[in-house]
Design an enzyme around this catalytic site. Structure first.
Site, PDB file in Angstrom:
ATOM      1  N   ASP A   1       0.693  -1.205  -0.103  1.00 40.84           N
ATOM      2  CA  ASP A   1      -0.164   0.383   0.010  1.00 40.84           C
ATOM      3  C   ASP A   1       0.829   1.602  -0.071  1.00 40.84           C
ATOM      4  O   ASP A   1       1.749   0.932   0.721  1.00 40.84           O
ATOM      5  CB  ASP A   1      -1.311  -0.535   1.168  1.00 40.84           C
ATOM      6  CG  ASP A   1      -2.283   1.020   0.915  1.00 40.84           C
ATOM      7  OD1 ASP A   1      -2.621   1.142   0.266  1.00 40.84           O
ATOM      8  OD2 ASP A   1      -1.755   2.003   2.557  1.00 40.84           O
TER       9      ASP A   1
ATOM     10  N   GLU B   1      14.273 -15.656   0.053  1.00 39.99           N
ATOM     11  CA  GLU B   1      14.867 -16.309   1.360  1.00 39.99           C
ATOM     12  C   GLU B   1      13.435 -17.515   1.383  1.00 39.99           C
ATOM     13  O   GLU B   1      13.266 -19.045   1.645  1.00 39.99           O
ATOM     14  CB  GLU B   1      14.532 -16.321   2.975  1.00 39.99           C
ATOM     15  CG  GLU B   1      16.354 -15.157   2.848  1.00 39.99           C
ATOM     16  CD  GLU B   1      16.032 -14.965   4.643  1.00 39.99           C
ATOM     17  OE1 GLU B   1      15.054 -15.937   5.473  1.00 39.99           O
ATOM     18  OE2 GLU B   1      16.474 -13.526   4.630  1.00 39.99           O
TER      19      GLU B   1
HETATM   20  C1  GLC Z   1      -3.948   2.974  -0.577  1.00 41.48           C
HETATM   21  C2  GLC Z   1      -5.745   2.562  -0.607  1.00 41.48           C
HETATM   22  C3  GLC Z   1      -6.716   3.239  -0.025  1.00 41.48           C
HETATM   23  C4  GLC Z   1      -5.766   4.119   1.435  1.00 41.48           C
HETATM   24  C5  GLC Z   1      -4.825   4.465   1.242  1.00 41.48           C
HETATM   25  C6  GLC Z   1      -4.951   4.809   2.770  1.00 41.48           C
HETATM   26  O1  GLC Z   1      -4.514   3.985  -2.010  1.00 41.48           O
HETATM   27  O2  GLC Z   1      -5.166   1.618  -1.479  1.00 41.48           O
HETATM   28  O3  GLC Z   1      -7.894   2.248   0.080  1.00 41.48           O
HETATM   29  O4  GLC Z   1      -7.151   5.171   1.627  1.00 41.48           O
HETATM   30  O5  GLC Z   1      -4.039   3.788   0.612  1.00 41.48           O
HETATM   31  O6  GLC Z   1      -3.944   3.605   3.033  1.00 41.48           O
END
Ligand code: GLC
Length: 581
Positions: free
Chosen positions: A229, A278
């Site tokens: 993310d 790993e």
């Molecule tokens: C990413 C996720 C989104 C979230 C953001 C903050 O873009 O896909 O849904 O709000 O990160 O974590």
């Protein structure tokens, strides 16, 4: 497909038929993720096993046979960790625990095992840019007050102004408003997203140490990969310099910002890669190997959510010693326009080839308007759209766009419900909305709830088979007709189109192999390319067009293709697959 000559995926295909595979070195041990079709499950909206209106892991587990029958290779699960849900789970309080609303660690373990037994891989979401404000570190950082060493693991700063009453710099949150919040003792902390999502300080060694152990925790549990993310956000420019303009959300994606796509992030990924390597060489899930099918390595993988200005910048995340894949947001943001599509397809393949990473393709996810609704609206509106538009046209184009995507080399990402042709729900009442961006106003439009409405499994019944109770967001009355039950076995349904396309794509060597397409001459508004003995033609215009016939029609996303005298009539907004032999 340059020097490769894939056998045409003939109908009926033998999904695992043996054939020589010239697509990649070491064909007998092709990395499974290079051409995988990966299905995104948004756990709260997929299937609810206990009738509380919220989807859960046991629900996902019970629907694995559906995913296997659909023909996908892997499932990416959006976060299901312990979280106060300020941003639907992207605010993690404990990276090693399952939130009770989704189940338990035992459920996660069972889900991974069952998935493997059915030949499906599992990718989990990793949220390293920020934690929840309810994470142990952040709670202690606040409680211990100024001088707490825990504050160094986040970005705490004194404010500007005579009494420190102004934020430390001019950065704005992606969700709108300032990226800084002041705590009662007067200090400010940075949050690029909601105030409940404080950003980690990746210059602090404890943060890196912690995330390496989190990786191992889930790898030991058997996951096959991680979706990273905000992969572009971890490292901030030294000194946290001002940007100097307002409305910064409009700048995102247009240039390198002091908080996004900084060169320093790559050192993090090089370290992570050594951890993952790993674990390379494990057996592939037993059921995934079929007689005659090239054996695939069971290596684990990373896919980056990296919003960068260009695909060339994105390619830096997937250099050989970094991550394996990155989402192609430039493709996702492209209108239904032949010229634009061709440009981004070429540019993507050209950018990925030198780093040896597969291209990826995606049309929908939990952050953007579903492509059936995007394409129902006029071009140029971006990825957050509030109007239903022309639904029929939207669905026609969405189906065509999907067939085009699935004919391209590389890996493709599907978002739950797109195989049913679901539109965005554009008329959710304000009082049910949960997207934090909606409440912060000025930033993103905040209409992400529209693509997150729980999906329909049955024609009727409580929450259309999502669960035995209600649904955390109201489902429209049209949901029954779009349900799995209504589409299953129905010729011409969107679900059957996806199933057939995925079956054809899988024939060995599949359409995902290779790193190039051979463009064919085509009328204005039409894309045509060849890959060995396979041809794909996408008519993006609102009129039918006449092209050469390319052999035997394998599949059409729309009405039947009429052929006579070596010519074929491709209907408006339709993609057609041909086998030349
Ligand atoms: C990413 C996720 C989104 C979230 C953001 C903050 O873009 O896909 O849904 O709000 O990160 O974590």
């Amino acid at each position: 497909m340059s020097r490769q000559h894939p056998a045409a995926p003939s109908a009926p295909p033998s999904p695992h038929a043996a054939s020589p595979h010239a697509a990649a070195p070491g064909a007998a041990h092709r990395d499974w993720w290079r051409d995988a079709v990966i299905y995104q499950v948004y756990p709260r909206s997929f299937a609810d096993s206990d009738g509380d209106g919220m989807g859960d892991l046991a629900g996902v587990r019970s629907r694995l046979p559906y995913l296997r029958a659909l023909g996908v290779d892997a499932v990416w699960l959006s976060p299901f960790y312990a979280s106060p849900q300020a941003d639907a789970g992207y605010d993690v309080a404990d990276y090693r625990a399952v939130d009770p609303m989704f189940g338990t660690l035992t459920d996660a373990d069972g889900l991974i095992r069952d998935a493997h037994a059915q030949g499906l891989r599992i990718i989990v979401d990793l949220v390293p840019n920020h934690s929840s404000d309810q994470h142990e570190w952040f709670k202690r950082a606040l409680a211990e007050g100024p001088g707490s060493p825990l504050r160094d693991r986040y970005h705490f700063r004194p404010g500007k102004g005579a009494r420190g009453e102004l934020p430390p710099n001019d950065w704005e949150s992606v969700f709108g408003g300032p990226a800084w919040t002041r705590v009662p003792d007067g200090a400010w902390y940075l949050h690029l997203f909601a105030p409940e999502q404080p950003d980690f300080n990746w210059e602090h060694p404890a943060v890196g140490d912690e995330f390496r152990t989190i990786l191992r925790f889930w790898l030991d549990l058997g996951v096959d990969g991680f979706r990273v993310d905000v992969a572009h956000g971890l490292v901030k420019a030294e000194g946290l310099p001002d940007i100097g303009t307002r409305d910064q959300v409009r700048l995102l994606g247009n240039g390198v910002m002091p908080f996004f796509d900084q060169d320093g992030v790559h050192a993090v990924y090089r370290e992570w890669r050594t951890v993952l390597d790993e674990y390379a060489g494990d057996e592939e899930p037993a059921a995934a190997s079929a007689p005659g099918r090239p054996r695939r390595t069971g290596g684990r993988m990373f896919v980056a959510e990296a919003w960068t200005p260009t695909v060339e910048r994105t390619a830096r995340y997937v250099r050989p010693d970094e991550l394996h894949q990155a989402f192609n947001f430039q493709y996702l943001s492209t209108d239904w326009d032949a010229g634009e599509l061709r440009r981004i397809i070429d540019r993507t393949l050209d950018a990925m080839r030198p780093v040896g990473a597969p291209a990826t393709w995606v049309l929908s996810n939990h952050d953007v308007t579903r492509h059936a609704t995007r394409f129902a609206n006029p071009p140029g509106l971006g990825t957050q759209i509030r109007t239903a538009g022309d639904r029929e046209q939207g669905l026609r184009r969405a189906r065509a766009a999907t067939l085009l995507m699935l004919a391209l080399p590389g890996s493709a990402y599907l978002y739950q419900g797109e195989e049913l042709g679901l539109p965005d729900v554009v008329d959710l009442p304000d009082e049910v909305r949960q997207d934090p961006a909606y409440f912060r106003g000025a930033g993103q439009d905040g209409f992400r709830d529209g693509c997150r409405v729980p999906i329909p499994w049955t024609r009727t019944g409580p929450s259309y088979g999502f669960g035995s109770g209600g649904s955390w967001l109201p489902q429209p009355s049209t949901w029954g007709e779009l349900s799995v039950q209504a589409q299953q076995g129905t010729p011409g349904s969107t679900l059957e189109l996806y199933r057939r396309a995925l079956r054809l794509r899988r024939a060995e060597p599949g359409l995902g192999a290779g790193d190039a397409v051979e463009w064919l001459r085509a009328p204005e508004g039409v894309l045509a390319f060849r890959r060995g003995e396979f041809v794909c033609v996408a008519n993006t215009t609102g009129e039918s067009v006449t092209t050469r016939s390319h052999g035997r029609v394998l599949l059409s996303s729309g009405d039947e293709v009429t052929e006579a005298d070596g010519e074929a009539k491709v209907p408006a907004d339709t993609t057609v697959w041909w086998a030349m032999t």
